[in-house]
Design an enzyme around this catalytic site. Structure first.
Site, mmCIF file in Angstrom:
data_model
loop_
_atom_site.group_PDB
_atom_site.id
_atom_site.type_symbol
_atom_site.label_atom_id
_atom_site.label_comp_id
_atom_site.label_asym_id
_atom_site.label_seq_id
_atom_site.Cartn_x
_atom_site.Cartn_y
_atom_site.Cartn_z
ATOM 1 N N GLY A 49 0.795 -1.221 0.000
ATOM 2 C CA GLY A 49 0.000 0.000 0.000
ATOM 3 C C GLY A 49 0.825 1.268 0.000
ATOM 4 O O GLY A 49 0.489 2.241 -0.685
ATOM 5 N N THR A 50 1.916 1.289 0.742
ATOM 6 C CA THR A 50 2.725 2.503 0.828
ATOM 7 C C THR A 50 3.323 2.866 -0.523
ATOM 8 O O THR A 50 3.271 4.026 -0.948
ATOM 9 C CB THR A 50 3.843 2.342 1.873
ATOM 10 N N ASN B 29 -8.589 4.340 8.300
ATOM 11 C CA ASN B 29 -7.910 3.217 8.924
ATOM 12 C C ASN B 29 -7.943 3.244 10.449
ATOM 13 O O ASN B 29 -7.647 2.242 11.091
ATOM 14 C CB ASN B 29 -6.451 3.144 8.454
ATOM 15 N N GLN C 139 -7.904 -0.256 3.451
ATOM 16 C CA GLN C 139 -8.786 -0.828 4.471
ATOM 17 C C GLN C 139 -10.185 -1.103 3.929
ATOM 18 O O GLN C 139 -11.090 -1.464 4.704
ATOM 19 C CB GLN C 139 -8.876 0.121 5.686
ATOM 20 N N GLY D 10 -1.936 -6.566 0.073
ATOM 21 C CA GLY D 10 -2.201 -7.967 0.322
ATOM 22 C C GLY D 10 -2.266 -8.361 1.779
ATOM 23 O O GLY D 10 -3.088 -9.187 2.181
ATOM 24 N N HIS D 11 -1.403 -7.795 2.612
ATOM 25 C CA HIS D 11 -1.309 -8.297 3.985
ATOM 26 C C HIS D 11 -2.481 -7.882 4.867
ATOM 27 O O HIS D 11 -2.589 -8.331 6.011
ATOM 28 C CB HIS D 11 0.026 -7.888 4.632
ATOM 29 N N THR E 131 12.233 -7.040 -10.858
ATOM 30 C CA THR E 131 11.822 -8.416 -11.119
ATOM 31 C C THR E 131 10.544 -8.740 -10.354
ATOM 32 O O THR E 131 10.449 -8.492 -9.148
ATOM 33 C CB THR E 131 12.936 -9.395 -10.700
ATOM 34 N N CYS F 283 1.380 2.124 11.336
ATOM 35 C CA CYS F 283 2.403 2.876 10.600
ATOM 36 C C CYS F 283 2.735 4.196 11.286
ATOM 37 O O CYS F 283 3.710 4.851 10.943
ATOM 38 C CB CYS F 283 1.930 3.145 9.173
#
Length: 378
Positions: free
Chosen positions: A71-72, A148, A178, A199-200, A236, A322
């Site tokens: 996200g960041t 959030n 969120q 994803g997390h 990559t 964060c």
């Protein structure tokens, strides 16, 4: 047994996600940019995953889904990469996540004018104030989908439409980290130019996320190298992470309604446990994400309450992970929270791994700990 209620910070990784990661780390570990047949196969796996994400989120096409490290990075790319002029203003709400707020703050040091919009007492955007700051020189408008810290849901579709009616050339960006997998998200319906996700937050691995880039939107890279991701995000590809992300997005989106029903029941259980506890408030009750419950207790510190709950193997949060190094919540200031309550914020966030028994135990111990703390501080 750990009872984990800080799912806004991160989530437990699903076993099937670990299986996907293991397969791509040990069997299909080829570089998708190489020329072998095996590399072409994993490149095709990425294409299939991108299509799956686009379909799950209602994007117009797979080409609109850009893969990032999370996200960041997605937020930074959306903001920094969308500025098509060296002069102009950026409009942002005062309650944005630090990955957005600090990025636009840095841009103000480079000469861009930063205009902060007010938010309401529950963390929702003050739409009238936000629109009043949009003019012919507005390059970018940032407005998050789900707050959030409070869980407040903003009407992204309406805000986007109103911004575009004032200045069709303003790029619009919504932080959806969120929102995806927690509330219904249809990107074509929302209409924004840019939309981020991670994803997390939905039981995938850390280190993978994405940015929706609406067809026709102009975006410049902030990372340079081999030209992956249509030249917008070189490096990559994390093939296993991309395939796992598509899997997690699809699963989370399919379960949104069922999870919401459970989570709303969990909130009621906690409210009932606090009926006899004085001087507390729920920071957002209407138009709130089912997955987030933000509470504030007068006269006590949220961090102390957090550690008291840890004695019972209960993990909760006090706000954005964060921003945990900041002693005072910027969001508490933005929503105008009474000083008596501003240091007593507790954020409870749910996932599919929470059970009714877990929530009952949390509710019981939360009421006990608050009562005990009140005796100590008085």
């Amino acid at each position: 047994m750990i009872r984990y209620f800080d799912n806004c910070a991160t989530t437990k990784v699903d076993e099937d996600v670990l299986d996907i990661l293991n397969r791509y780390h040990t069997e299909k570990y080829y570089n998708p940019s190489a020329r072998s047949t095996f590399s072409l196969e994993v490149a095709n796996d990425i294409a299939t995953a991108r299509e799956k994400i686009a379909k799950s989120l209602g994007a117009g096409s797979a080409s609109e889904i850009l893969i990032t490290s999370g996200g960041t990075e997605a937020n930074n790319l959306a903001i920094d990469g969308s500025l098509r002029s060296k002069h102009g203003n950026i409009v942002v709400t005062a309650a944005e996540h630090s990955a957005v707020f600090n990025t636009v703050s840095e841009l103000s040091n480079r000469g861009y004018e930063l205009r902060q919009s007010k938010v309401l007492s529950d963390g929702r955007i003050d739409v009238d104030d936000f629109l009043s700051k949009i003019d012919n020189d507005t390059l970018l408008a940032c407005f998050m989908h789900v707050n959030n810290e409070t869980g407040a849901i903003n009407d992204v579709r309406i805000i986007n439409s109103l911004v575009k009616s004032k200045n069709p050339n303003t790029a619009t960006f919504s932080d959806g980290v969120q929102a995806v997998g927690k509330i219904p998200v249809n990107l074509r319906y929302l209409g924004v130019d840019l939309y981020s996700f991670a994803g997390h937050k939905i039981h995938c691995t850390k280190g993978i996320g994405g940015l929706y880039v609406k067809s026709g939107s102009k975006l410049s890279p902030i990372l340079f190298g081999g030209g992956q991701e249509r030249g917008l995000r070189s490096g990559t590809e994390y093939v296993g992470g991309i395939v796992a992300l598509a899997h997690s997005v699809s699963k989370a989106v399919a379960a949104v309604n069922d999870n919401a029903t459970e989570f709303l029941e969990y909130k009621d259980t906690i409210r009932q446990s606090l009926i006899t506890v004085p001087q507390w408030r729920e920071n957002c009750t209407e138009n709130s994400s089912p997955a987030i419950m933000s509470l504030a207790f007068a006269g006590i510190r949220g961090e102390v309450l957090l550690h008291m709950l840890e004695k019972y193997d209960i993990i909760v949060g006090t706000g954005s992970a964060c921003s945990s190094k900041n002693k005072q919540s910027r969001i508490a200031k933005a929503i105008g929270l009474n000083p008596d309550y501003s240091e007593g914020i507790l954020r409870i966030s749910f996932s599919k791994y929470n059970t009714k028994d877990d929530v009952k135990f949390l509710a019981e111990k939360l009421a006990e700990c608050v009562t005990e703390l009140r005796k100590i501080v008085r």
